[in-house]
Design a protein around this motif. Structure first.
Motif, PDB file in Angstrom:
ATOM      1  N   ASP A   1       0.871  -1.168   0.000  1.00  0.00           N
ATOM      2  CA  ASP A   1       0.000   0.000   0.000  1.00  0.00           C
ATOM      3  C   ASP A   1       0.913   1.225   0.000  1.00  0.00           C
ATOM      4  OD1 ASP A   1      -2.315   1.522   0.160  1.00  0.00           O
ATOM      5  OD2 ASP A   1      -2.350   1.495   2.347  1.00  0.00           O
ATOM      6  N   VAL A   2       0.987   1.912  -1.129  1.00  0.00           N
ATOM      7  CA  VAL A   2       1.954   2.999  -1.300  1.00  0.00           C
ATOM      8  C   VAL A   2       1.514   4.232  -0.508  1.00  0.00           C
ATOM      9  CG1 VAL A   2       3.112   4.508  -2.953  1.00  0.00           C
ATOM     10  CG2 VAL A   2       2.575   2.134  -3.588  1.00  0.00           C
ATOM     11  N   LYS A   3       2.398   4.711   0.335  1.00  0.00           N
ATOM     12  CA  LYS A   3       2.149   5.930   1.100  1.00  0.00           C
ATOM     13  C   LYS A   3       2.888   7.132   0.514  1.00  0.00           C
ATOM     14  CE  LYS A   3      -0.216   3.688   4.251  1.00  0.00           C
ATOM     15  NZ  LYS A   3      -1.687   3.852   4.342  1.00  0.00           N
ATOM     16  N   ALA A   4       4.014   6.870  -0.131  1.00  0.00           N
ATOM     17  CA  ALA A   4       4.805   7.934  -0.746  1.00  0.00           C
ATOM     18  C   ALA A   4       5.584   7.339  -1.912  1.00  0.00           C
ATOM     19  CB  ALA A   4       5.763   8.557   0.271  1.00  0.00           C
TER      20      ALA A   4
ATOM     21  N   ALA B   1       7.456   3.899  -0.809  1.00  0.00           N
ATOM     22  CA  ALA B   1       7.468   3.504   0.602  1.00  0.00           C
ATOM     23  C   ALA B   1       6.022   3.318   1.034  1.00  0.00           C
ATOM     24  CB  ALA B   1       8.149   4.565   1.463  1.00  0.00           C
ATOM     25  N   GLY B   2       5.768   2.317   1.871  1.00  0.00           N
ATOM     26  CA  GLY B   2       4.402   2.057   2.312  1.00  0.00           C
ATOM     27  C   GLY B   2       4.344   0.875   3.252  1.00  0.00           C
ATOM     28  N   THR B   3       3.174   0.305   3.355  1.00  0.00           N
ATOM     29  CA  THR B   3       2.978  -0.840   4.248  1.00  0.00           C
ATOM     30  C   THR B   3       2.611  -2.077   3.436  1.00  0.00           C
ATOM     31  OG1 THR B   3       0.665  -0.197   4.586  1.00  0.00           O
ATOM     32  CG2 THR B   3       2.267   0.569   6.198  1.00  0.00           C
ATOM     33  N   VAL B   4       3.084  -3.215   3.893  1.00  0.00           N
ATOM     34  CA  VAL B   4       2.818  -4.478   3.202  1.00  0.00           C
ATOM     35  C   VAL B   4       1.355  -4.872   3.405  1.00  0.00           C
ATOM     36  CG1 VAL B   4       3.380  -6.935   3.122  1.00  0.00           C
ATOM     37  CG2 VAL B   4       5.204  -5.244   3.455  1.00  0.00           C
ATOM     38  N   LEU B   5       0.669  -5.128   2.286  1.00  0.00           N
ATOM     39  CA  LEU B   5      -0.709  -5.619   2.342  1.00  0.00           C
ATOM     40  C   LEU B   5      -0.741  -7.138   2.331  1.00  0.00           C
ATOM     41  CD1 LEU B   5      -2.555  -3.180  -0.099  1.00  0.00           C
ATOM     42  CD2 LEU B   5      -2.737  -3.254   2.393  1.00  0.00           C
TER      43      LEU B   5
ATOM     44  N   LYS C   1       5.587  -9.546   6.492  1.00  0.00           N
ATOM     45  CA  LYS C   1       4.207  -9.847   6.893  1.00  0.00           C
ATOM     46  C   LYS C   1       3.362  -8.584   6.713  1.00  0.00           C
ATOM     47  CE  LYS C   1       4.932  -8.776  11.806  1.00  0.00           C
ATOM     48  NZ  LYS C   1       6.238  -8.151  11.575  1.00  0.00           N
ATOM     49  N   PRO C   2       2.047  -8.729   6.595  1.00  0.00           N
ATOM     50  CA  PRO C   2       1.182  -7.556   6.454  1.00  0.00           C
ATOM     51  C   PRO C   2       1.396  -6.566   7.604  1.00  0.00           C
ATOM     52  CG  PRO C   2      -0.045  -9.531   5.941  1.00  0.00           C
ATOM     53  CD  PRO C   2       1.279  -9.988   6.467  1.00  0.00           C
ATOM     54  N   GLY C   3       1.448  -5.293   7.217  1.00  0.00           N
ATOM     55  CA  GLY C   3       1.655  -4.241   8.195  1.00  0.00           C
ATOM     56  C   GLY C   3       3.089  -3.757   8.297  1.00  0.00           C
TER      57      GLY C   3
ATOM     58  N   CYS D   1      10.335  -9.270  -3.125  1.00  0.00           N
ATOM     59  CA  CYS D   1      10.643  -9.489  -1.701  1.00  0.00           C
ATOM     60  C   CYS D   1      12.084  -9.145  -1.361  1.00  0.00           C
ATOM     61  CB  CYS D   1      10.362 -10.942  -1.325  1.00  0.00           C
ATOM     62  SG  CYS D   1       8.625 -11.415  -1.390  1.00  0.00           S
ATOM     63  N   GLU D   2      13.022  -9.471  -2.269  1.00  0.00           N
ATOM     64  CA  GLU D   2      14.434  -9.305  -1.931  1.00  0.00           C
ATOM     65  C   GLU D   2      14.912  -7.867  -2.049  1.00  0.00           C
ATOM     66  OE1 GLU D   2      14.279 -10.265  -6.353  1.00  0.00           O
ATOM     67  OE2 GLU D   2      13.280 -10.943  -4.516  1.00  0.00           O
ATOM     68  N   THR D   3      14.118  -6.972  -2.679  1.00  0.00           N
ATOM     69  CA  THR D   3      14.575  -5.585  -2.818  1.00  0.00           C
ATOM     70  C   THR D   3      14.015  -4.668  -1.741  1.00  0.00           C
ATOM     71  OG1 THR D   3      12.769  -4.825  -4.256  1.00  0.00           O
ATOM     72  CG2 THR D   3      14.658  -5.910  -5.318  1.00  0.00           C
ATOM     73  N   ALA D   4      13.026  -5.130  -0.983  1.00  0.00           N
ATOM     74  CA  ALA D   4      12.432  -4.292   0.059  1.00  0.00           C
ATOM     75  C   ALA D   4      13.365  -4.195   1.263  1.00  0.00           C
ATOM     76  CB  ALA D   4      11.084  -4.867   0.483  1.00  0.00           C
ATOM     77  N   PHE D   5      13.344  -3.060   1.916  1.00  0.00           N
ATOM     78  CA  PHE D   5      14.057  -2.935   3.182  1.00  0.00           C
ATOM     79  C   PHE D   5      13.128  -2.296   4.208  1.00  0.00           C
ATOM     80  CE2 PHE D   5      15.232   0.903   0.796  1.00  0.00           C
ATOM     81  CZ  PHE D   5      15.002   1.916   1.718  1.00  0.00           C
ATOM     82  N   ALA D   6      13.325  -2.662   5.459  1.00  0.00           N
ATOM     83  CA  ALA D   6      12.458  -2.189   6.532  1.00  0.00           C
ATOM     84  C   ALA D   6      12.745  -0.729   6.854  1.00  0.00           C
ATOM     85  CB  ALA D   6      12.658  -3.043   7.781  1.00  0.00           C
ATOM     86  N   ILE D   7      11.682   0.027   7.110  1.00  0.00           N
ATOM     87  CA  ILE D   7      11.815   1.431   7.477  1.00  0.00           C
ATOM     88  C   ILE D   7      11.803   1.541   9.004  1.00  0.00           C
ATOM     89  CG2 ILE D   7      10.804   3.729   7.306  1.00  0.00           C
ATOM     90  CD1 ILE D   7       9.309   2.766   4.810  1.00  0.00           C
ATOM     91  N   PRO D   8      12.844   2.092   9.594  1.00  0.00           N
ATOM     92  CA  PRO D   8      12.818   2.318  11.042  1.00  0.00           C
ATOM     93  C   PRO D   8      11.631   3.184  11.448  1.00  0.00           C
ATOM     94  CG  PRO D   8      15.029   2.640  10.165  1.00  0.00           C
ATOM     95  CD  PRO D   8      14.126   2.499   8.985  1.00  0.00           C
ATOM     96  N   ASP D   9      11.140   2.991  12.643  1.00  0.00           N
ATOM     97  CA  ASP D   9       9.944   3.700  13.092  1.00  0.00           C
ATOM     98  C   ASP D   9      10.116   5.211  13.122  1.00  0.00           C
ATOM     99  OD1 ASP D   9       8.590   1.315  13.391  1.00  0.00           O
ATOM    100  OD2 ASP D   9       9.040   1.112  15.530  1.00  0.00           O
ATOM    101  N   ASN D  10      11.353   5.684  13.291  1.00  0.00           N
ATOM    102  CA  ASN D  10      11.569   7.125  13.384  1.00  0.00           C
ATOM    103  C   ASN D  10      11.771   7.806  12.032  1.00  0.00           C
ATOM    104  OD1 ASN D  10      14.057   5.904  12.927  1.00  0.00           O
ATOM    105  ND2 ASN D  10      15.199   7.422  14.100  1.00  0.00           N
TER     106      ASN D  10
END
Length: 310
Positions: free
Chosen positions: A22-25, A55-59, A68-70, A90-99
């Motif tokens: 889900d694209v947020k930006a 950048a966004g959240t996994v659906l 996983k979703p979210g 899947c292999e190109t995504a990286f996690a966004i730190p909460d800050n």
């Protein structure tokens, strides 16, 4: 921009290798303009959805993946980012730190990664060197200024007006030169006591790239990052030979450089946490204003990274 319209599309079949995000930006790049004009090395079948940084959240995610979703993620993708949802390998995504916000995260996968690769892999920039960064107030140029300063190098920045040069200076440039001034090459030489720049970072190409050879130091390297001018620089080999210099392309692809990109992202987040990087994100456009955003980018009316809010 002509030829752009919003339509409803099916994302296509799920192959067990992609996330639905889900694209947020979503961030803009000059390569989006070139791709839309069919002038880029990647030429998707028309019609297509442009957009390479999201950048966004996994659906949804394949069961066997680490995601996983979210989950909050960002990624470079081949195209398809200027949309409400996108497919992300899947292999190109990286996690966004909460800050880190989605808007800031969308500015990282291409421009900052490219500059990291330029200075840590294409060449190994040292603190005792001088680097000349062209288009230093643009997305990729400003990233280069910040990363070069984080390494400790002396930075000469060029841009087309004083406002952009002021921005480059705020982000670490030691010397700022307007390359609309016909004497900019001599100004670079003067700033280096006639020696020239050890490393030239060129995302512009064309005449700027060609003239850059005149202010390249002996044993220096010109990094070919892109062709925002729309013209590919034709480099005379004799100019390189006489200075024992080299020209090197800055390019990376997840299919071939996965380990390198992970290493660069790890270094980048350390720099962010230390406050060494401060991306400038222009969020005045929404997804619905994509044509206006692309026009502004093409007209050089933007500074930093243009990011659409979705």
């Amino acid at each position: 921009m002509d030829g752009l319209e919003f339509v409803d599309l099916d994302l296509g079949s799920r192959d067990g290798q992609h996330l639905v995000v889900d694209v947020k930006a979503a961030a803009l790049n000059f390569s989006d303009l070139l791709m839309s004009e069919d002038k880029y090395q990647a030429r998707p079948v028309r019609p297509f959805t442009p957009g390479q940084e999201i950048a966004g959240t996994v659906l949804s995610a394949p069961p066997e993946s680490q995601w996983k979703p979210g989950d909050r993620v960002a990624s470079k993708i081949p195209w398809g980012g200027f949309a409400e949802q996108a497919l992300v390998p899947c292999e190109t995504a990286f996690a966004i730190p909460d800050n880190i916000s989605f808007e800031l995260a969308a500015a990282l996968p291409v421009t900052y990664t490219t500059s990291m690769v330029a200075f840590f892999d294409s060449t190994h920039l040292r603190p005792d060197q001088t680097v000349l960064v062209h288009a230093a107030a643009g997305g990729v140029g400003l990233a280069a200024v910040e990363i070069a300063k984080a390494i400790g190098a002396r930075v000469i920045a060029t841009a087309s007006n004083e406002q952009k040069l002021d921005l480059a200076k705020e982000h670490g440039a030691d010397i700022c030169i307007n390359y609309s001034d016909e004497s900019w090459v001599q100004l670079v030489k003067d700033a280096t006591n006639g020696v020239g720049a050890d490393v030239i970072y060129d995302p512009v190409g064309g005449e700027i790239g060609l003239k850059s050879l005149r202010c390249l130091a002996r044993n220096g390297v010109i990094l070919i990052v892109g062709f925002a001018s729309g013209t590919i620089t034709e480099i005379p080999a004799n100019r390189l030979m006489l200075k024992r210099a080299s020209a090197k392309g800055v390019y990376w692809h997840h299919d071939h450089d996965a380990a390198l990109i992970k290493n660069m992202m790890d270094k980048m987040f350390v720099m962010l946490e230390k406050g060494l990087l401060n991306p400038v994100v222009d969020t005045r456009f929404s997804l619905a204003q994509l044509p206006d955003a692309m026009q502004a980018l093409q007209n050089r009316e933007t500074t930093g990274k243009v990011v659409l809010t979705v």
